[in-house]
Structures are given as structure tokens and as C-alpha cells.
Design an enzyme around this catalytic site. Structure first.
Site, mmCIF file in Angstrom:
data_model
loop_
_atom_site.group_PDB
_atom_site.id
_atom_site.type_symbol
_atom_site.label_atom_id
_atom_site.label_comp_id
_atom_site.label_asym_id
_atom_site.label_seq_id
_atom_site.Cartn_x
_atom_site.Cartn_y
_atom_site.Cartn_z
ATOM 1 N N LEU A 144 -5.953 -2.329 -22.742
ATOM 2 C CA LEU A 144 -5.422 -1.646 -21.419
ATOM 3 C C LEU A 144 -6.491 -0.628 -19.896
ATOM 4 O O LEU A 144 -5.924 -0.652 -19.132
ATOM 5 C CB LEU A 144 -4.892 -0.153 -21.699
ATOM 6 C CG LEU A 144 -3.840 0.826 -21.848
ATOM 7 C CD1 LEU A 144 -2.550 -0.314 -20.610
ATOM 8 C CD2 LEU A 144 -3.068 2.289 -22.052
ATOM 9 N N GLN A 187 -12.850 10.301 -30.890
ATOM 10 C CA GLN A 187 -13.752 9.646 -31.785
ATOM 11 C C GLN A 187 -14.941 10.673 -32.521
ATOM 12 O O GLN A 187 -15.041 10.308 -33.852
ATOM 13 C CB GLN A 187 -13.661 8.187 -32.994
ATOM 14 C CG GLN A 187 -11.964 7.518 -32.714
ATOM 15 C CD GLN A 187 -12.449 5.941 -32.999
ATOM 16 O OE1 GLN A 187 -13.375 5.224 -32.775
ATOM 17 N NE2 GLN A 187 -11.427 5.552 -33.442
ATOM 18 N N ARG A 188 -14.907 11.175 -31.437
ATOM 19 C CA ARG A 188 -16.526 11.937 -31.846
ATOM 20 C C ARG A 188 -15.955 13.354 -32.243
ATOM 21 O O ARG A 188 -16.429 14.063 -33.058
ATOM 22 C CB ARG A 188 -17.142 12.420 -30.722
ATOM 23 C CG ARG A 188 -18.481 11.064 -30.484
ATOM 24 C CD ARG A 188 -18.220 11.218 -28.978
ATOM 25 N NE ARG A 188 -19.173 11.930 -29.127
ATOM 26 C CZ ARG A 188 -20.577 12.558 -27.775
ATOM 27 N NH1 ARG A 188 -19.834 12.602 -26.856
ATOM 28 N NH2 ARG A 188 -21.602 13.910 -28.546
ATOM 29 N N ARG A 227 -8.902 -2.372 -18.810
ATOM 30 C CA ARG A 227 -9.164 -3.643 -18.030
ATOM 31 C C ARG A 227 -8.517 -3.454 -16.698
ATOM 32 O O ARG A 227 -9.011 -3.956 -15.479
ATOM 33 C CB ARG A 227 -8.657 -5.147 -18.747
ATOM 34 C CG ARG A 227 -9.628 -5.441 -20.027
ATOM 35 C CD ARG A 227 -9.298 -6.670 -20.373
ATOM 36 N NE ARG A 227 -10.599 -6.982 -21.422
ATOM 37 C CZ ARG A 227 -10.380 -7.914 -22.683
ATOM 38 N NH1 ARG A 227 -8.685 -8.424 -22.750
ATOM 39 N NH2 ARG A 227 -10.604 -7.957 -23.090
ATOM 40 N N HIS A 228 -7.426 -2.670 -16.989
ATOM 41 C CA HIS A 228 -6.913 -2.332 -15.365
ATOM 42 C C HIS A 228 -7.143 -1.112 -14.977
ATOM 43 O O HIS A 228 -6.831 0.148 -15.389
ATOM 44 C CB HIS A 228 -4.847 -2.340 -15.949
ATOM 45 C CG HIS A 228 -4.552 -3.154 -15.957
ATOM 46 N ND1 HIS A 228 -3.759 -3.952 -15.397
ATOM 47 C CD2 HIS A 228 -4.272 -3.893 -17.814
ATOM 48 C CE1 HIS A 228 -3.386 -5.166 -16.037
ATOM 49 N NE2 HIS A 228 -3.505 -4.886 -17.560
ATOM 50 N N ARG A 229 -8.269 -0.834 -13.953
ATOM 51 C CA ARG A 229 -9.352 -0.326 -13.603
ATOM 52 C C ARG A 229 -8.647 0.951 -12.576
ATOM 53 O O ARG A 229 -9.355 1.763 -12.729
ATOM 54 C CB ARG A 229 -10.396 -0.572 -13.307
ATOM 55 C CG ARG A 229 -11.534 -1.824 -13.935
ATOM 56 C CD ARG A 229 -12.741 -2.356 -13.330
ATOM 57 N NE ARG A 229 -11.991 -3.456 -12.645
ATOM 58 C CZ ARG A 229 -11.909 -4.837 -12.459
ATOM 59 N NH1 ARG A 229 -11.553 -4.798 -13.878
ATOM 60 N NH2 ARG A 229 -11.310 -5.419 -11.688
ATOM 61 N N SER A 258 1.083 -1.229 0.109
ATOM 62 C CA SER A 258 0.299 -0.357 0.240
ATOM 63 C C SER A 258 0.857 1.157 0.321
ATOM 64 O O SER A 258 0.628 2.298 -0.991
ATOM 65 C CB SER A 258 -0.922 0.022 1.324
ATOM 66 O OG SER A 258 -0.124 -0.037 2.373
ATOM 67 N N ARG A 260 1.505 -7.937 -18.543
ATOM 68 C CA ARG A 260 1.868 -7.376 -19.387
ATOM 69 C C ARG A 260 2.928 -8.014 -19.941
ATOM 70 O O ARG A 260 3.422 -7.774 -21.275
ATOM 71 C CB ARG A 260 1.150 -6.597 -19.713
ATOM 72 C CG ARG A 260 0.029 -6.203 -18.897
ATOM 73 C CD ARG A 260 -1.165 -6.929 -20.225
ATOM 74 N NE ARG A 260 -2.533 -6.517 -19.985
ATOM 75 C CZ ARG A 260 -3.727 -7.285 -20.554
ATOM 76 N NH1 ARG A 260 -3.721 -7.720 -20.939
ATOM 77 N NH2 ARG A 260 -5.124 -7.028 -20.518
#
Length: 254
Positions: A78, A91-92, A80-82, A56, A193
Site C-alpha cells: 500500500l 508496533q513500538r 508504494r502508492h506514494r 489535475s 489494485r
């Protein structure tokens, strides 16, 4: 080609981690945590934490990376590593006309496969632009009929068109990311990874990030890398069988 830049990191990360650990294991007041905390002493604290499995305190050290030349496919892995923060090219709001893309090495090395891949990217680009044109005209017409001035309507319609046109863009489409992780999350990221069994693109990214982080905080990342560097391979029968070589590889990097 992947590009990674270490944009920012906690100043003197190992001293901060050591100060946090000192707070846990001594009666020092918070205003004296840095007293007598030399680089050597800080390194000792970090090593002690590693031996104890007390992770910690290392969460206080934070690293921010700028990443480009990676695919949207990598982005899906990537995120998924929260325990991390991500800022990703939208992309908007950013048009993808003539978008750049990532070609997997196994496709790159086979001319026939590469030709098919590139043609599909061109096809996607044409479809994207055609959809944007159709949607922009439709949205602009609606906005003008609603009372908006024509030039403003076209600008607004073009941005709106991106929202739906982007659905034809491929996973190979390149993106840019700014990502922040604390050191504990980074070590977990490297364990998973940097492993030989990780997908090639995210493994390449992880190795580049590891090199940058270890350069700035060598004691903090001394036991970092794929899981087999600091212990037994957790992959069981799915192991690559190269634990010894991986340990040598990451030891040499330090």
C-alpha cells in the site's frame, strides 16, 4: 476480515472538481466559480475532464479511509502508492501480545496448511513475549541504575522492549491504517489494485474502497476500476483474459 470505513471526504467533491475545471476553461472570477454549477453541470465537467485526460483538477477532491483487519504484508504494498498520507498502528507504542493475524484463503482452505500456519503464529507470539520480558528486565535494570524510580523504569523499559521484540512478528500480523488520497491517486490505485492480477488482499481492499468512493462521487469514479474498464488491458501476455467480464462487473457496480 478486512473492514473499511470512509471516515471523511471533500464535501460535494464533484462540484469542487468542476469549479477547478471551470477556472481552467472560462474567464470566471474565483468568487463566481460555483455559480450555476448544478449537480448535472458538475457531472458534465467531470466527464469532459475524463475525455480530455485532464486529471489535475480531480486532485482537489480528497478521501480518507479507516482500514483494519489487514496484514503488514499489505501495508508494504500500500505504501508504494506514494501520493497519499498514512497513519499506521505503531508496533513500538502498541504491544502485540496475542496479536491477530491474516490467514491467506489458499492456506485457510487446506487443513494441513492451516494447522502449520497457526502453529507458526503461536510460535512467533511466544518468541515475541519472551523477548519482551528479557528486554524489559534488562532495560529496567539499566534505568534504575541510572537513577530512575522503579515503576517508571519498568514502564519505559516495556515500551523500549517493543522496538526490538517486534522484529520476530510475521508479515501476517494485523494492522490498522488511516489513509488519505486525492481522487486522481485513488483512480490510479484502482487501476492497479482492482486488477485480477493484483495480490488477493490488496485487491479486496481496493474493491471495498472503490465501492465507498463511487457511492459518494459516482461521476468522478465513473470510469474508475482496473485499467481494462476504461481501455485496453495493459498487462500484455500476462493478462487474465477477462477484460469483458471486468467491464461488466464494474459497470454493474455503478
Amino acid at each position: 476480515m478486512i473492514k473499511v470505513v470512509l471516515l471523511s471526504h471533500t464535501e460535494f467533491p464533484e462540484r469542487l472538481v468542476a469549479a477547478a475545471a471551470k477556472n481552467c476553461y472560462s474567464a470566471s472570477g474565483v468568487d463566481t466559480l460555483y455559480e450555476d454549477l448544478t449537480d448535472e453541470a458538475a457531472s458534465g465537467f467531470v466527464d469532459m475532464l475524463s475525455q480530455l485526460g485532464h486529471e489535475s483538477p480531480i486532485e482537489h477532491a480528497v478521501f480518507t479511509f479507516g482500514i483494519e483487519g489487514v496484514s503488514r504484508s499489505l501495508l508494504a504494498q500500500l505504501t508504494r502508492h506514494r501520493i497519499a498520507s498514512f497513519s499506521v498502528k505503531s508496533q513500538r507504542y502498541v504491544g502485540e501480545k496475542d496479536f491477530a493475524y491474516v490467514i491467506p484463503p489458499e492456506i485457510e482452505c487446506i487443513p494441513e496448511a492451516k494447522a502449520i500456519f497457526i502453529e507458526e503464529m503461536r510460535r512467533d507470539a511466544r518468541a515475541y513475549e519472551t523477548l519482551r520480558e528479557i528486554l524489559t528486565k534488562s532495560h529496567a535494570k539499566t534505568l534504575v541504575e541510572g537513577g530512575m524510580e522503579e515503576s517508571a523504569a519498568v514502564k519505559s523499559a516495556a515500551r523500549q522492549a517493543n522496538e526490538d521484540a517486534r522484529y520476530v512478528l510475521p508479515n501476517a500480523c494485523e494492522t490498522k491504517i488511516v489513509m488519505t488520497m486525492n481522487a486522481r491517486s485513488l483512480k490510479n490505485f484502482f487501476r492497479q489494485r482492482c486488477c485480477n492480477r493484483a495480490q488477493w488482499e490488496i485487491r479486496e481492499l481496493a474493491e471495498m474502497m472503490f465501492a465507498l468512493a463511487a457511492q459518494q462521487a459516482p461521476a468522478l469514479f465513473r470510469d474508475a476500476g482496473p485499467a481494462c474498464v476504461a481501455g485496453a488491458c495493459p498487462e500484455g501476455k500476462m493478462s487474465c483474459g477477462k477484460a469483458r467480464q471486468m467491464r461488466a462487473k464494474y459497470t454493474d457496480r455503478r
